[in-house]
Design a protein around this motif. Structure first.
Motif, short mmCIF file in Angstrom:
data_model
loop_
_atom_site.label_atom_id
_atom_site.label_comp_id
_atom_site.label_asym_id
_atom_site.label_seq_id
_atom_site.Cartn_x
_atom_site.Cartn_y
_atom_site.Cartn_z
N SER A 1 37.45 44.61 39.47
CA SER A 1 37.42 43.20 39.15
C SER A 1 37.90 42.92 40.71
CB SER A 1 38.53 42.72 37.85
OG SER A 1 39.57 42.87 38.23
N LYS A 2 38.78 43.08 41.04
CA LYS A 2 39.57 42.07 42.61
C LYS A 2 38.76 42.74 43.48
CE LYS A 2 43.69 42.85 46.08
NZ LYS A 2 44.37 43.41 45.92
N MET A 3 37.77 43.67 43.60
CA MET A 3 37.10 43.86 44.45
C MET A 3 35.65 43.12 44.57
SD MET A 3 37.16 47.91 45.23
CE MET A 3 35.95 48.59 46.11
N ALA A 4 35.20 43.21 42.92
CA ALA A 4 33.74 42.51 42.71
C ALA A 4 33.98 40.88 42.34
CB ALA A 4 33.31 42.88 41.42
N GLN A 5 35.63 40.17 42.88
CA GLN A 5 35.15 38.80 42.74
C GLN A 5 34.62 38.05 42.98
OE1 GLN A 5 39.28 37.22 43.22
NE2 GLN A 5 39.88 38.62 44.06
N GLN B 1 31.29 35.71 39.26
CA GLN B 1 32.61 34.77 38.47
C GLN B 1 33.15 35.51 37.46
OE1 GLN B 1 32.96 31.78 39.57
NE2 GLN B 1 34.78 31.23 37.86
N LYS B 2 32.25 36.32 36.53
CA LYS B 2 32.57 37.07 35.36
C LYS B 2 33.86 38.21 35.74
CE LYS B 2 29.14 36.73 31.86
NZ LYS B 2 28.03 37.56 31.40
N ALA B 3 33.91 38.32 37.34
CA ALA B 3 34.81 39.94 37.87
C ALA B 3 36.04 38.57 38.07
CB ALA B 3 33.86 40.41 39.02
N LYS B 4 35.80 37.50 38.63
CA LYS B 4 36.73 36.89 38.96
C LYS B 4 37.71 36.27 37.89
CE LYS B 4 38.04 32.52 41.93
NZ LYS B 4 37.18 31.66 43.01
N GLN B 5 37.08 35.81 36.65
CA GLN B 5 37.84 35.43 35.64
C GLN B 5 38.83 36.85 35.14
OE1 GLN B 5 34.74 33.49 33.28
NE2 GLN B 5 34.95 31.38 34.76
N LEU B 6 38.12 37.64 35.19
CA LEU B 6 38.91 39.09 34.75
C LEU B 6 39.73 39.44 35.10
CD1 LEU B 6 39.07 40.86 32.92
CD2 LEU B 6 36.87 42.24 34.35
N PHE B 7 40.10 39.41 36.81
CA PHE B 7 40.53 39.32 37.81
C PHE B 7 41.87 38.68 37.18
CE2 PHE B 7 42.37 38.26 42.07
CZ PHE B 7 43.56 39.72 41.58
N LEU B 8 41.32 37.00 37.45
CA LEU B 8 42.81 36.29 37.02
C LEU B 8 43.81 36.30 36.06
CD1 LEU B 8 40.86 33.28 38.66
CD2 LEU B 8 42.17 34.48 39.82
N SER B 9 42.85 36.59 34.96
CA SER B 9 43.12 36.47 33.44
C SER B 9 44.34 37.65 33.39
CB SER B 9 42.62 36.65 32.65
OG SER B 9 41.29 37.81 32.71
N ILE B 10 43.41 38.69 33.88
CA ILE B 10 44.18 40.27 34.00
C ILE B 10 45.58 40.58 34.77
CG2 ILE B 10 43.47 42.22 35.72
CD1 ILE B 10 43.16 43.69 33.54
N SER B 11 45.46 39.79 35.74
CA SER B 11 46.84 40.38 36.90
C SER B 11 48.21 40.16 36.21
CB SER B 11 46.34 39.53 37.80
OG SER B 11 45.45 39.53 38.89
N PRO B 12 48.39 38.93 35.88
CA PRO B 12 49.78 39.05 35.52
C PRO B 12 50.33 39.53 34.10
CG PRO B 12 48.55 36.35 34.96
CD PRO B 12 47.75 37.83 35.96
N PHE B 13 49.62 40.08 33.47
CA PHE B 13 49.37 41.27 32.39
C PHE B 13 49.76 42.63 33.59
CE2 PHE B 13 47.56 45.48 30.42
CZ PHE B 13 49.09 45.20 29.19
#
Length: 253
Positions: free
Chosen positions: A152-156, A160-172
């Protein structure tokens, strides 16, 4: 090649074919339209890592919790097959790194160290596989989340979906990775070091090999600590950047 060697290592050779197929499928089909160049190789490698890490983490956890924790016990047939499956992944990914990222010295050294640890346990001393199960479980239990985070980081930038996934999963992912690598990792290194360097396994393995095992574990832990630090620094920088200017000024005041 002697048929007996092939039969005894059927999982190893079969898994090499499996991971090679997964890699080429990812490279030529799954990720071909998303990335070019080195990013495409990295994405294909992530596909292999997902295939390897998810299955092997579950199998190793089963071995750890279903058996007594005897660090000098003879390897069981299932433990040998788990190691063969894992060795196949590291062999294929090491070849991938050698051709596509020869400057990624840290990962290459990591793969060589991990591979030699398993080879010595599987074929040289044929004992102590529970330590390998613990190391693999500690290293691969983060693999599903880590590879999703990486992809998701590579595709952000392109999705936009990849970016949202990356931002939401990063803290966890950052917290999860820290707990496993900075919590369980040092404890495992201490427990194995106390046993093997204490001479409790001298009847099954030479002391120099025990020192090699512990050196590789310490190196892996130090490398993990560096990455944990990098993850937290990146996370703090990101949230500091997103914070409204007024809030920043209030914190400064």
């Amino acid at each position: 090649m002697d048929m007996a060697i092939i039969t005894d290592n059927l999982v190893l050779f079969g898994s090499i074919c499996l991971f090679t197929a997964v890699y080429f499928y990812g490279y030529f089909f799954l990720f071909s339209k998303l990335w070019k160049g080195r990013s495409r190789y990295e994405a294909a490698s992530c596909g292999m890592s997902l295939t390897h890490g998810t299955a092997v983490a579950a199998l190793c956890c089963y071995e750890i919790f279903s058996k007594e924790w005897v660090l000098d016990a003879p390897n069981t047939p299932l433990q040998n097959k788990i190691m063969e499956y894992s060795m196949a992944y590291f062999i294929v990914d090491l070849l991938n790194l050698a051709f596509t990222a020869p400057d990624d010295y840290l990962f290459i050294i990591h793969h060589i160290g991990t591979l030699s640890y398993m080879i010595s346990c599987r074929y040289f001393i044929q004992h102590g596989a529970i330590s390998v199960m613990c190391c693999i479980a500690g290293g691969e239990i983060t693999s599903p989340v880590q590879n999703i985070w990486t992809l998701s980081k590579m595709a952000q930038d392109s999705s936009q979906k990849a970016k949202q996934l990356f931002l939401s999963i990063s803290p966890f992912f950052t917290v999860y990775f820290t707990i496993v690598r900075a919590g369980f990792g040092p404890y495992l290194t201490w427990a194995l070091g106390r046993f093997y360097l204490g001479g409790h396994a001298d009847h099954i393995m030479p002391r120099w090999l025990a020192c090699c095992w512990l050196f590789k574990l310490v190196f892996a832990i130090l490398a993990s600590m560096l990455w944990v630090t990098h993850l937290w620094v990146a996370l703090f920088k990101f949230y500091s950047w997103r914070m409204p200017q007024g809030s920043v000024q209030e914190k400064i005041d």
